[in-house]
Design a protein around this motif. Structure first.
Motif, PDB file in Angstrom:
ATOM      1  N   HIS A  34      -6.200  11.605   5.267  1.00 52.19           N
ATOM      2  CA  HIS A  34      -6.197  10.219   4.778  1.00 52.19           C
ATOM      3  C   HIS A  34      -7.450   9.947   3.943  1.00 52.19           C
ATOM      4  O   HIS A  34      -7.395   9.318   2.882  1.00 52.19           O
ATOM      5  CB  HIS A  34      -6.157   9.227   5.943  1.00 52.19           C
ATOM      6  CG  HIS A  34      -4.923   9.287   6.780  1.00 52.19           C
ATOM      7  ND1 HIS A  34      -4.957   9.506   8.136  1.00 52.19           N
ATOM      8  CD2 HIS A  34      -3.610   9.146   6.455  1.00 52.19           C
ATOM      9  CE1 HIS A  34      -3.732   9.485   8.617  1.00 52.19           C
ATOM     10  NE2 HIS A  34      -2.893   9.284   7.624  1.00 52.19           N
ATOM     11  N   ARG A  35      -8.583  10.408   4.467  1.00 54.95           N
ATOM     12  CA  ARG A  35      -9.842  10.223   3.748  1.00 54.95           C
ATOM     13  C   ARG A  35      -9.791  10.882   2.371  1.00 54.95           C
ATOM     14  O   ARG A  35     -10.328  10.344   1.388  1.00 54.95           O
ATOM     15  CB  ARG A  35     -11.007  10.814   4.555  1.00 54.95           C
ATOM     16  CG  ARG A  35     -11.377  10.014   5.801  1.00 54.95           C
ATOM     17  CD  ARG A  35     -12.408  10.773   6.627  1.00 54.95           C
ATOM     18  NE  ARG A  35     -12.924  10.005   7.745  1.00 54.95           N
ATOM     19  CZ  ARG A  35     -14.112   9.392   7.766  1.00 54.95           C
ATOM     20  NH1 ARG A  35     -14.912   9.463   6.719  1.00 54.95           N
ATOM     21  NH2 ARG A  35     -14.509   8.732   8.838  1.00 54.95           N
ATOM     22  N   HIS A  36      -9.154  12.050   2.294  1.00 53.09           N
ATOM     23  CA  HIS A  36      -9.050  12.750   1.016  1.00 53.09           C
ATOM     24  C   HIS A  36      -8.260  11.914   0.017  1.00 53.09           C
ATOM     25  O   HIS A  36      -8.646  11.772  -1.156  1.00 53.09           O
ATOM     26  CB  HIS A  36      -8.397  14.115   1.230  1.00 53.09           C
ATOM     27  CG  HIS A  36      -8.657  15.085   0.124  1.00 53.09           C
ATOM     28  ND1 HIS A  36      -8.472  16.439   0.246  1.00 53.09           N
ATOM     29  CD2 HIS A  36      -9.087  14.889  -1.152  1.00 53.09           C
ATOM     30  CE1 HIS A  36      -8.782  17.029  -0.904  1.00 53.09           C
ATOM     31  NE2 HIS A  36      -9.144  16.113  -1.765  1.00 53.09           N
ATOM     32  N   TYR A  37      -7.151  11.362   0.458  1.00 54.86           N
ATOM     33  CA  TYR A  37      -6.352  10.510  -0.437  1.00 54.86           C
ATOM     34  C   TYR A  37      -7.132   9.266  -0.855  1.00 54.86           C
ATOM     35  O   TYR A  37      -7.087   8.863  -2.023  1.00 54.86           O
ATOM     36  CB  TYR A  37      -5.033  10.120   0.234  1.00 54.86           C
ATOM     37  CG  TYR A  37      -3.916  11.109  -0.002  1.00 54.86           C
ATOM     38  CD1 TYR A  37      -2.985  10.911  -1.021  1.00 54.86           C
ATOM     39  CD2 TYR A  37      -3.802  12.248   0.782  1.00 54.86           C
ATOM     40  CE1 TYR A  37      -1.963  11.822  -1.246  1.00 54.86           C
ATOM     41  CE2 TYR A  37      -2.781  13.169   0.561  1.00 54.86           C
ATOM     42  CZ  TYR A  37      -1.868  12.944  -0.445  1.00 54.86           C
ATOM     43  OH  TYR A  37      -0.860  13.858  -0.678  1.00 54.86           O
ATOM     44  N   LEU A  38      -7.847   8.650   0.075  1.00 52.30           N
ATOM     45  CA  LEU A  38      -8.630   7.470  -0.277  1.00 52.30           C
ATOM     46  C   LEU A  38      -9.731   7.801  -1.282  1.00 52.30           C
ATOM     47  O   LEU A  38     -10.092   6.968  -2.106  1.00 52.30           O
ATOM     48  CB  LEU A  38      -9.239   6.848   0.980  1.00 52.30           C
ATOM     49  CG  LEU A  38      -8.248   6.109   1.893  1.00 52.30           C
ATOM     50  CD1 LEU A  38      -8.911   5.750   3.216  1.00 52.30           C
ATOM     51  CD2 LEU A  38      -7.700   4.860   1.211  1.00 52.30           C
ATOM     52  N   SER A  39     -10.237   9.027  -1.227  1.00 49.45           N
ATOM     53  CA  SER A  39     -11.311   9.412  -2.149  1.00 49.45           C
ATOM     54  C   SER A  39     -10.830   9.516  -3.589  1.00 49.45           C
ATOM     55  O   SER A  39     -11.650   9.477  -4.518  1.00 49.45           O
ATOM     56  CB  SER A  39     -11.942  10.742  -1.708  1.00 49.45           C
ATOM     57  OG  SER A  39     -11.073  11.842  -1.983  1.00 49.45           O
ATOM     58  N   VAL A  40      -9.516   9.659  -3.792  1.00 49.50           N
ATOM     59  CA  VAL A  40      -8.980   9.735  -5.158  1.00 49.50           C
ATOM     60  C   VAL A  40      -8.172   8.496  -5.522  1.00 49.50           C
ATOM     61  O   VAL A  40      -7.697   8.366  -6.662  1.00 49.50           O
ATOM     62  CB  VAL A  40      -8.096  10.991  -5.352  1.00 49.50           C
ATOM     63  CG1 VAL A  40      -8.906  12.256  -5.107  1.00 49.50           C
ATOM     64  CG2 VAL A  40      -6.863  10.960  -4.464  1.00 49.50           C
ATOM     65  N   ALA A  41      -8.008   7.564  -4.587  1.00 49.16           N
ATOM     66  CA  ALA A  41      -7.185   6.375  -4.834  1.00 49.16           C
ATOM     67  C   ALA A  41      -7.820   5.478  -5.888  1.00 49.16           C
ATOM     68  O   ALA A  41      -9.025   5.198  -5.842  1.00 49.16           O
ATOM     69  CB  ALA A  41      -6.991   5.599  -3.539  1.00 49.16           C
ATOM     70  N   THR A  42      -7.008   5.015  -6.835  1.00 45.27           N
ATOM     71  CA  THR A  42      -7.478   4.111  -7.889  1.00 45.27           C
ATOM     72  C   THR A  42      -6.703   2.797  -7.928  1.00 45.27           C
ATOM     73  O   THR A  42      -7.065   1.891  -8.686  1.00 45.27           O
ATOM     74  CB  THR A  42      -7.346   4.776  -9.274  1.00 45.27           C
ATOM     75  OG1 THR A  42      -5.969   5.143  -9.485  1.00 45.27           O
ATOM     76  CG2 THR A  42      -8.227   6.006  -9.379  1.00 45.27           C
ATOM     77  N   PHE A  43      -5.639   2.678  -7.105  1.00 46.20           N
ATOM     78  CA  PHE A  43      -4.806   1.466  -7.197  1.00 46.20           C
ATOM     79  C   PHE A  43      -4.055   1.242  -5.889  1.00 46.20           C
ATOM     80  O   PHE A  43      -3.537   2.182  -5.287  1.00 46.20           O
ATOM     81  CB  PHE A  43      -3.791   1.616  -8.332  1.00 46.20           C
ATOM     82  CG  PHE A  43      -2.901   0.414  -8.514  1.00 46.20           C
ATOM     83  CD1 PHE A  43      -3.311  -0.675  -9.270  1.00 46.20           C
ATOM     84  CD2 PHE A  43      -1.654   0.360  -7.909  1.00 46.20           C
ATOM     85  CE1 PHE A  43      -2.502  -1.784  -9.420  1.00 46.20           C
ATOM     86  CE2 PHE A  43      -0.829  -0.746  -8.056  1.00 46.20           C
ATOM     87  CZ  PHE A  43      -1.254  -1.828  -8.817  1.00 46.20           C
ATOM     88  N   PHE A  44      -4.009  -0.020  -5.471  1.00 44.30           N
ATOM     89  CA  PHE A  44      -3.131  -0.397  -4.362  1.00 44.30           C
ATOM     90  C   PHE A  44      -2.706  -1.847  -4.530  1.00 44.30           C
ATOM     91  O   PHE A  44      -3.323  -2.622  -5.277  1.00 44.30           O
ATOM     92  CB  PHE A  44      -3.801  -0.179  -2.997  1.00 44.30           C
ATOM     93  CG  PHE A  44      -4.943  -1.111  -2.674  1.00 44.30           C
ATOM     94  CD1 PHE A  44      -4.729  -2.315  -2.026  1.00 44.30           C
ATOM     95  CD2 PHE A  44      -6.254  -0.766  -2.998  1.00 44.30           C
ATOM     96  CE1 PHE A  44      -5.779  -3.172  -1.725  1.00 44.30           C
ATOM     97  CE2 PHE A  44      -7.308  -1.610  -2.697  1.00 44.30           C
ATOM     98  CZ  PHE A  44      -7.070  -2.814  -2.059  1.00 44.30           C
ATOM     99  N   CYS A  45      -1.633  -2.218  -3.864  1.00 48.15           N
ATOM    100  CA  CYS A  45      -1.197  -3.605  -3.782  1.00 48.15           C
ATOM    101  C   CYS A  45      -1.515  -4.102  -2.388  1.00 48.15           C
ATOM    102  O   CYS A  45      -1.312  -3.382  -1.403  1.00 48.15           O
ATOM    103  CB  CYS A  45       0.296  -3.730  -4.063  1.00 48.15           C
ATOM    104  SG  CYS A  45       0.735  -3.380  -5.776  1.00 48.15           S
ATOM    105  N   VAL A  46      -2.015  -5.331  -2.305  1.00 48.67           N
ATOM    106  CA  VAL A  46      -2.403  -5.900  -1.020  1.00 48.67           C
ATOM    107  C   VAL A  46      -1.496  -7.084  -0.710  1.00 48.67           C
ATOM    108  O   VAL A  46      -1.213  -7.906  -1.586  1.00 48.67           O
ATOM    109  CB  VAL A  46      -3.894  -6.317  -1.029  1.00 48.67           C
ATOM    110  CG1 VAL A  46      -4.197  -7.343  -2.102  1.00 48.67           C
ATOM    111  CG2 VAL A  46      -4.312  -6.841   0.337  1.00 48.67           C
TER     112      VAL A  46
END
Length: 205
Positions: A34-46
């Protein structure tokens, strides 16, 4: 013509139950992947809500703009938008939050559900700086659920395909929308468009 379905048992009978792999993949804390994905995440909807209803809005930034604080907490900065601050006002009234991460080019989503607080701690705000700009506040999320979601919707939409890109002239421009809503002179639309694109490309923080 409308046949409403209001019984949960009947609804469940329409679908196959989720596999053990799916149900066991819903965790209450972050794992290294999960941390790995968050480290490359650039966009989310809240998604947030209050007594009057629900709201969803986009958030974006450079890779890693959502910071991991520990295995149960993440944080992200609140940067200028349209100043409705709908999400923040909702969180003051109802601290529940949902986050849906999209990863350009990848055929998977990541979802985080939890409870959030609005924080103005100087050390935290310093951690979330972008381009020497410090946010006015940050949102800290306590994770209740984190899970991956299949990317079928991405492929149904052909979201990452170049052929799916929409040309600007296929839909009304922001300026044309303003003119239609306000009754302003049609020649105002170009001026509004120029201001809009200048702002969204340059006034980011």
């Amino acid at each position: 013509m409308s046949k409403q379905l209001t019984d949960i048992t009947q609804l469940a009978q329409m679908y196959d139950p989720p596999s053990e792999r799916i149900t066991s993949g819903v965790l209450s804390h972050l794992m290294p992947f999960h941390r790995h994905y968050l480290s490359v995440a650039t966009f989310f909807c809240v998604a947030t809500g209050n007594a009057d209803g629900l709201d969803a809005s986009p958030r974006g930034g450079p890779p890693g703009f959502v910071r991991v604080l520990d295995d149960k907490h993440i944080s992200f900065a609140d940067w200028p938008g349209n100043n409705r601050i709908a999400s923040l006002k909702n969180l003051v009234e109802d601290d529940r939050i949902g986050m849906l991460f999209l990863f350009p080019g990848l055929e998977v989503f990541m979802r985080i559900n939890g409870h959030a607080t609005i924080n103005t701690d100087e050390e935290l705000l310093g951690l979330l700086k972008e381009k020497d700009k410090q946010p006015k506040c940050a949102v800290v999320v306590r994770i209740d659920e984190v899970l991956f979601h299949c990317g079928k919707a991405i492929n149904r939409a052909q979201l990452w395909a170049e052929s799916s890109h929409i040309e600007r002239d296929q839909v009304p421009s922001p300026g044309q929308i303003v003119v239609a809503m306000t009754g302003a002179a049609t020649d105002m639309s170009r001026q509004v468009d120029e201001g809009y694109y200048k702002s969204i490309r340059n006034d980011l923080y």
